[in-house]
Write a protein that holds these residues in place. Structure first.
Motif, PDB file in Angstrom:
ATOM      1  N   LEU A 141     -36.488  20.884  76.130  1.00 58.20           N
ATOM      2  CA  LEU A 141     -35.111  20.430  76.341  1.00 58.20           C
ATOM      3  C   LEU A 141     -34.946  18.959  75.978  1.00 58.20           C
ATOM      4  CD1 LEU A 141     -34.127  22.241  79.655  1.00 58.20           C
ATOM      5  CD2 LEU A 141     -33.171  22.621  77.388  1.00 58.20           C
ATOM      6  N   VAL A 142     -35.934  18.146  76.313  1.00 56.74           N
ATOM      7  CA  VAL A 142     -35.874  16.725  75.963  1.00 56.74           C
ATOM      8  C   VAL A 142     -35.907  16.540  74.442  1.00 56.74           C
ATOM      9  CG1 VAL A 142     -37.140  14.542  76.101  1.00 56.74           C
ATOM     10  CG2 VAL A 142     -36.814  15.920  78.158  1.00 56.74           C
ATOM     11  N   LEU A 182     -32.891  15.157  71.896  1.00 58.04           N
ATOM     12  CA  LEU A 182     -33.084  14.098  70.902  1.00 58.04           C
ATOM     13  C   LEU A 182     -32.634  14.571  69.522  1.00 58.04           C
ATOM     14  CD1 LEU A 182     -34.219  11.283  70.237  1.00 58.04           C
ATOM     15  CD2 LEU A 182     -36.419  12.396  69.850  1.00 58.04           C
ATOM     16  N   ALA A 183     -32.963  15.803  69.171  1.00 52.73           N
ATOM     17  CA  ALA A 183     -32.530  16.360  67.886  1.00 52.73           C
ATOM     18  C   ALA A 183     -31.007  16.483  67.826  1.00 52.73           C
ATOM     19  CB  ALA A 183     -33.187  17.706  67.656  1.00 52.73           C
ATOM     20  N   LEU A 184     -30.377  16.829  68.933  1.00 52.10           N
ATOM     21  CA  LEU A 184     -28.913  16.881  68.977  1.00 52.10           C
ATOM     22  C   LEU A 184     -28.305  15.511  68.715  1.00 52.10           C
ATOM     23  CD1 LEU A 184     -28.215  19.244  72.017  1.00 52.10           C
ATOM     24  CD2 LEU A 184     -27.523  19.633  69.663  1.00 52.10           C
ATOM     25  N   LEU A 185     -28.874  14.490  69.316  1.00 53.88           N
ATOM     26  CA  LEU A 185     -28.358  13.133  69.110  1.00 53.88           C
ATOM     27  C   LEU A 185     -28.550  12.674  67.669  1.00 53.88           C
ATOM     28  CD1 LEU A 185     -29.476  11.354  72.400  1.00 53.88           C
ATOM     29  CD2 LEU A 185     -27.176  12.007  71.713  1.00 53.88           C
ATOM     30  N   LEU A 186     -29.701  12.989  67.086  1.00 51.58           N
ATOM     31  CA  LEU A 186     -29.948  12.591  65.700  1.00 51.58           C
ATOM     32  C   LEU A 186     -29.028  13.321  64.730  1.00 51.58           C
ATOM     33  CD1 LEU A 186     -33.846  12.323  65.683  1.00 51.58           C
ATOM     34  CD2 LEU A 186     -32.180  10.466  65.589  1.00 51.58           C
ATOM     35  N   SER A 187     -28.773  14.590  64.961  1.00 50.01           N
ATOM     36  CA  SER A 187     -27.863  15.305  64.071  1.00 50.01           C
ATOM     37  C   SER A 187     -26.426  14.826  64.256  1.00 50.01           C
ATOM     38  CB  SER A 187     -27.975  16.809  64.281  1.00 50.01           C
ATOM     39  OG  SER A 187     -27.582  17.156  65.582  1.00 50.01           O
ATOM     40  N   ARG A 236     -22.539  15.860  55.941  1.00 51.60           N
ATOM     41  CA  ARG A 236     -21.934  16.136  57.238  1.00 51.60           C
ATOM     42  C   ARG A 236     -21.916  17.634  57.551  1.00 51.60           C
ATOM     43  NH1 ARG A 236     -18.470  11.527  55.689  1.00 51.60           N
ATOM     44  NH2 ARG A 236     -18.949   9.901  57.212  1.00 51.60           N
ATOM     45  N   VAL A 237     -21.657  18.452  56.540  1.00 50.27           N
ATOM     46  CA  VAL A 237     -21.663  19.901  56.752  1.00 50.27           C
ATOM     47  C   VAL A 237     -23.066  20.377  57.096  1.00 50.27           C
ATOM     48  CG1 VAL A 237     -21.340  22.132  55.611  1.00 50.27           C
ATOM     49  CG2 VAL A 237     -19.636  20.336  55.337  1.00 50.27           C
ATOM     50  N   LEU A 238     -24.056  19.864  56.391  1.00 54.29           N
ATOM     51  CA  LEU A 238     -25.439  20.243  56.680  1.00 54.29           C
ATOM     52  C   LEU A 238     -25.852  19.788  58.082  1.00 54.29           C
ATOM     53  CD1 LEU A 238     -27.709  21.676  55.210  1.00 54.29           C
ATOM     54  CD2 LEU A 238     -28.552  19.459  54.502  1.00 54.29           C
ATOM     55  N   ALA A 239     -25.426  18.603  58.482  1.00 53.47           N
ATOM     56  CA  ALA A 239     -25.740  18.112  59.824  1.00 53.47           C
ATOM     57  C   ALA A 239     -25.031  18.941  60.894  1.00 53.47           C
ATOM     58  CB  ALA A 239     -25.350  16.640  59.946  1.00 53.47           C
ATOM     59  N   LEU A 240     -23.823  19.409  60.593  1.00 57.04           N
ATOM     60  CA  LEU A 240     -23.113  20.272  61.533  1.00 57.04           C
ATOM     61  C   LEU A 240     -23.836  21.603  61.695  1.00 57.04           C
ATOM     62  CD1 LEU A 240     -20.574  20.649  63.304  1.00 57.04           C
ATOM     63  CD2 LEU A 240     -19.488  21.655  61.295  1.00 57.04           C
ATOM     64  N   ASP A 241     -24.369  22.130  60.595  1.00 53.66           N
ATOM     65  CA  ASP A 241     -25.150  23.360  60.670  1.00 53.66           C
ATOM     66  C   ASP A 241     -26.430  23.128  61.482  1.00 53.66           C
ATOM     67  OD1 ASP A 241     -25.488  26.079  60.041  1.00 53.66           O
ATOM     68  OD2 ASP A 241     -26.847  25.567  58.409  1.00 53.66           O
ATOM     69  N   LEU A 242     -27.075  21.996  61.266  1.00 56.67           N
ATOM     70  CA  LEU A 242     -28.259  21.658  62.050  1.00 56.67           C
ATOM     71  C   LEU A 242     -27.912  21.523  63.530  1.00 56.67           C
ATOM     72  CD1 LEU A 242     -31.262  20.757  62.202  1.00 56.67           C
ATOM     73  CD2 LEU A 242     -30.421  18.433  61.896  1.00 56.67           C
ATOM     74  N   LEU A 243     -26.782  20.912  63.821  1.00 59.79           N
ATOM     75  CA  LEU A 243     -26.344  20.767  65.211  1.00 59.79           C
ATOM     76  C   LEU A 243     -26.165  22.131  65.874  1.00 59.79           C
ATOM     77  CD1 LEU A 243     -25.193  18.480  67.221  1.00 59.79           C
ATOM     78  CD2 LEU A 243     -22.999  19.388  66.530  1.00 59.79           C
ATOM     79  N   VAL A 254     -29.712  23.667  66.495  1.00 63.62           N
ATOM     80  CA  VAL A 254     -30.400  22.983  67.595  1.00 63.62           C
ATOM     81  C   VAL A 254     -29.734  23.322  68.928  1.00 63.62           C
ATOM     82  CG1 VAL A 254     -30.966  20.719  68.558  1.00 63.62           C
ATOM     83  CG2 VAL A 254     -31.304  21.148  66.137  1.00 63.62           C
ATOM     84  N   ALA A 255     -28.414  23.443  68.929  1.00 60.64           N
ATOM     85  CA  ALA A 255     -27.713  23.832  70.162  1.00 60.64           C
ATOM     86  C   ALA A 255     -28.112  25.244  70.583  1.00 60.64           C
ATOM     87  CB  ALA A 255     -26.206  23.736  69.964  1.00 60.64           C
ATOM     88  N   MET A 256     -28.318  26.133  69.612  1.00 59.49           N
ATOM     89  CA  MET A 256     -28.792  27.478  69.950  1.00 59.49           C
ATOM     90  C   MET A 256     -30.186  27.415  70.569  1.00 59.49           C
ATOM     91  SD  MET A 256     -27.386  29.748  66.729  1.00 59.49           S
ATOM     92  CE  MET A 256     -29.039  29.972  66.230  1.00 59.49           C
ATOM     93  N   GLY A 257     -31.044  26.568  70.033  1.00 63.50           N
ATOM     94  CA  GLY A 257     -32.366  26.392  70.621  1.00 63.50           C
ATOM     95  C   GLY A 257     -32.284  25.815  72.021  1.00 63.50           C
TER      96      GLY A 257
END
Length: 97
Positions: free
Chosen positions: A15-16, A20-25, A38-45, A48-51
């Motif tokens: 979770l920690v 951190l990955a959420l903040l970086l994305s 920005r679109v790629l970062a939104l997909d990454l977000l 990571v939110a699913m994880g």
């Protein structure tokens, strides 16, 4: 060390790291020089939110969170497709992509 304690510590560490990955994305969405970044970062977000939601499901033992993660995956996929189509149409009109 019992298995329950091990799962507790590992889920907390995940979770920690996912936070951190959420903040970086999120930073990449704000900074990201082009719309494609920005679109790629939104997909990454979204991924990571699913994880993050999955880690919460493991930590609490509630399977309801997995349904939420599936709904988020569908929403993220549709948003990515829509934004990719927008970028394609924008490039066809000759605007900066």
């Amino acid at each position: 060390m019992s298995a329950e304690l091990f799962i507790d510590w590992v889920s907390l560490a995940s979770l920690v790291l996912l936070a951190l990955a959420l903040l970086l994305s999120l930073a990449r969405i704000i900074i990201g020089p082009t719309l494609s970044d920005r679109v790629l970062a939104l997909d990454l977000l979204t991924v990571v939110a699913m994880g993050f939601i999955g880690a919460i499901a493991v930590r609490t033992g509630l399977t309801l969170y997995l349904d939420i993660a599936i709904a988020l995956a569908l929403l993220g996929f549709l948003a990515t497709v829509a934004l990719a189509r927008y970028i394609l149409l924008r490039a066809q009109r000759g605007e900066n992509a």
